[in-house]
Design an enzyme around this catalytic site. Sequence first.
Site, PDB file in Angstrom:
ATOM      1  CG  ASP A 258      -2.190   0.860   0.938  1.00  0.00           C
ATOM      2  OD1 ASP A 258      -3.242   0.272   0.611  1.00  0.00           O
ATOM      3  OD2 ASP A 258      -2.117   2.099   1.020  1.00  0.00           O
ATOM      4  CG  HIS A 300     -13.509   1.291  -7.813  1.00  0.00           C
ATOM      5  ND1 HIS A 300     -14.672   1.057  -7.118  1.00  0.00           N
ATOM      6  CD2 HIS A 300     -12.553   1.441  -6.872  1.00  0.00           C
ATOM      7  CE1 HIS A 300     -14.414   1.069  -5.818  1.00  0.00           C
ATOM      8  NE2 HIS A 300     -13.140   1.294  -5.645  1.00  0.00           N
TER       9      HIS A 300
HETATM   10  C1  LIG Z   1     -10.344   1.506  -2.304  1.00  0.00           C
HETATM   11  S1  LIG Z   1      -8.999   0.985  -1.370  1.00  0.00           S
HETATM   12  C2  LIG Z   1      -9.031  -0.761  -1.564  1.00  0.00           C
HETATM   13  C3  LIG Z   1      -8.432  -1.459  -0.413  1.00  0.00           C
HETATM   14  C4  LIG Z   1      -8.531  -2.988  -0.444  1.00  0.00           C
HETATM   15  N1  LIG Z   1      -7.827  -3.539  -1.580  1.00  0.00           N
HETATM   16  C5  LIG Z   1      -9.974  -3.449  -0.417  1.00  0.00           C
HETATM   17  O1  LIG Z   1     -10.337  -4.354  -1.163  1.00  0.00           O
HETATM   18  O2  LIG Z   1     -10.767  -2.941   0.367  1.00  0.00           O
HETATM   19  C6  LIG Z   1      -7.603   1.443  -2.363  1.00  0.00           C
HETATM   20  C7  LIG Z   1      -6.266   1.261  -1.656  1.00  0.00           C
HETATM   21  O3  LIG Z   1      -5.212   1.688  -2.545  1.00  0.00           O
HETATM   22  C8  LIG Z   1      -4.246   2.396  -1.786  1.00  0.00           C
HETATM   23  N2  LIG Z   1      -3.508   3.300  -2.689  1.00  0.00           N
HETATM   24  C9  LIG Z   1      -3.903   4.501  -3.163  1.00  0.00           C
HETATM   25  N3  LIG Z   1      -2.958   5.011  -3.982  1.00  0.00           N
HETATM   26  C10 LIG Z   1      -1.953   4.103  -4.013  1.00  0.00           C
HETATM   27  C11 LIG Z   1      -0.715   4.047  -4.692  1.00  0.00           C
HETATM   28  N4  LIG Z   1      -0.321   5.031  -5.505  1.00  0.00           N
HETATM   29  N5  LIG Z   1       0.055   2.961  -4.506  1.00  0.00           N
HETATM   30  C12 LIG Z   1      -0.330   1.945  -3.693  1.00  0.00           C
HETATM   31  N6  LIG Z   1      -1.507   1.934  -3.019  1.00  0.00           N
HETATM   32  C13 LIG Z   1      -2.312   3.002  -3.184  1.00  0.00           C
HETATM   33  C14 LIG Z   1      -5.048   3.140  -0.755  1.00  0.00           C
HETATM   34  O4  LIG Z   1      -4.246   3.542   0.328  1.00  0.00           O
HETATM   35  C15 LIG Z   1      -6.127   2.109  -0.407  1.00  0.00           C
HETATM   36  O5  LIG Z   1      -5.725   1.309   0.665  1.00  0.00           O
END
Ligand SMILES: C[S@@+](CC[C@H](N)C(=O)[O-])C[C@H]1O[C@@H](n2cnc3c(N)ncnc32)[C@H](O)[C@@H]1O
Length: 399
Positions: A258, A300
Amino acid sequence: MAANSLVSLAAAVREALAKPQSLAASSEEEKKARLDLIDLLPELNAALVGDVEFLRELAWSAVHVLPVAAVNRWGVAKLVPADGEISYEELAKATGVSESILRRTLRHAMTSRLFYEKDGKVAHTPTSKLLVENEYLAAFVDLHTEVAFKSLAHTMDALKQWPDSTNPRETGYSIALGKPGELAVYEDLAKDPVRTVNFGRAMQFFSSGEGYEVTSLVEGYPWGKLGKGTVVDVGGANGFASAAISKAFPDLKLIVQDIRMVEDIKVDYPGTNIEWMQHDYFTPQPVHEADVYFYRFVFHNQYDDKATETLRAAIPALKKGARILINDEILPEPGKIRWRNERAVRGLDAIMLACMSGHERGVSEWEQLFKKADSRYKFLSAAPAPNSKMWLIEAEWTG
Ligand SMILES: C[S@@+](CC[C@H](N)C(=O)[O-])C[C@H]1O[C@@H](n2cnc3c(N)ncnc32)[C@H](O)[C@@H]1O
């Protein structure tokens, strides 16, 4: 409709509600009837109130989120005794909000099953008590009132200022924070460890909802065939999906990545085989030769330019035959799925637009995304996960 039908319908509904156990569904027929009834409720409401009133209530609906936002922001639920009452005066002292604003706001909240008044004091309903008993649900309410509600209110202005923007900073959210075009949601959340923990909990709560359960990901993919393989959970938040996979397939090695600091997202899941790693998915994937790289509710968040960037950033790590597995929702053709499910996915699509300039996708859009990212990605399939609103979308690296 004859007056008789109305009278007998009201009596039947009243009788059913007096015995809630009569509404529990166990047989397949009952389960279908339950879902049919849920879908019929808005139609019934429209038929009873009429089109004018229906539209009037629709235009008003956002106003009922305000007391929920207030209850969350002021921390009211934890101040109300679990099995007693508290006066408005005491609540005013504890929250620092004036008694008159509190009374107005809470009486409004009471019309949505949150709290009730007993001898002029505030007491919990079973619904408001959940805000204390379920910290995951409380985190979900916090995310939706502090991030989504604010962003949605400014989305029309954002669309005027940046029509068709694909930039996650050009959103209702950045306008709501008074930093138009300067701040993306995840950049903002990453600054605050408490909100980071809450975000993970909110996502975990979301995934406990009907049709979003992570069990469909565990049961819907042949993880067992990977043996002692390695699986990377990209954008995995607090790793709850990886934990569920690891518990069911203990031979697998799971790596949760993450953007946020490992110490902010890491959760101890006893009996699991999970590694944690801070990684920005727009930069080259550091874990080479894994068998599956899975992205749950990640794409998404992104418009297509960002999504292809994410798929391309994985390429340097991919061995031939490695799989990209996406667990996301699919936008249906209008009217092709149950009303409640369609409304949920279109609502999520609107939240993605308002907060991040992202979007939900239809099946062909997923296929196109892989094609656009790199011709060496072979699109394999897109199919609904078992008993789920979520889909499993898979591509193979052939390079
Ligand atoms: C909508 S959440 C989904 C979390 C999890 N996979 C779930 O199914 O609930 C999106 C995740 O992507 C992470 N994220 C956002 N930008 C990112 C990046 N540039 N690189 C890695 N992770 C990222 C956020 O911190 C968040 O935890």
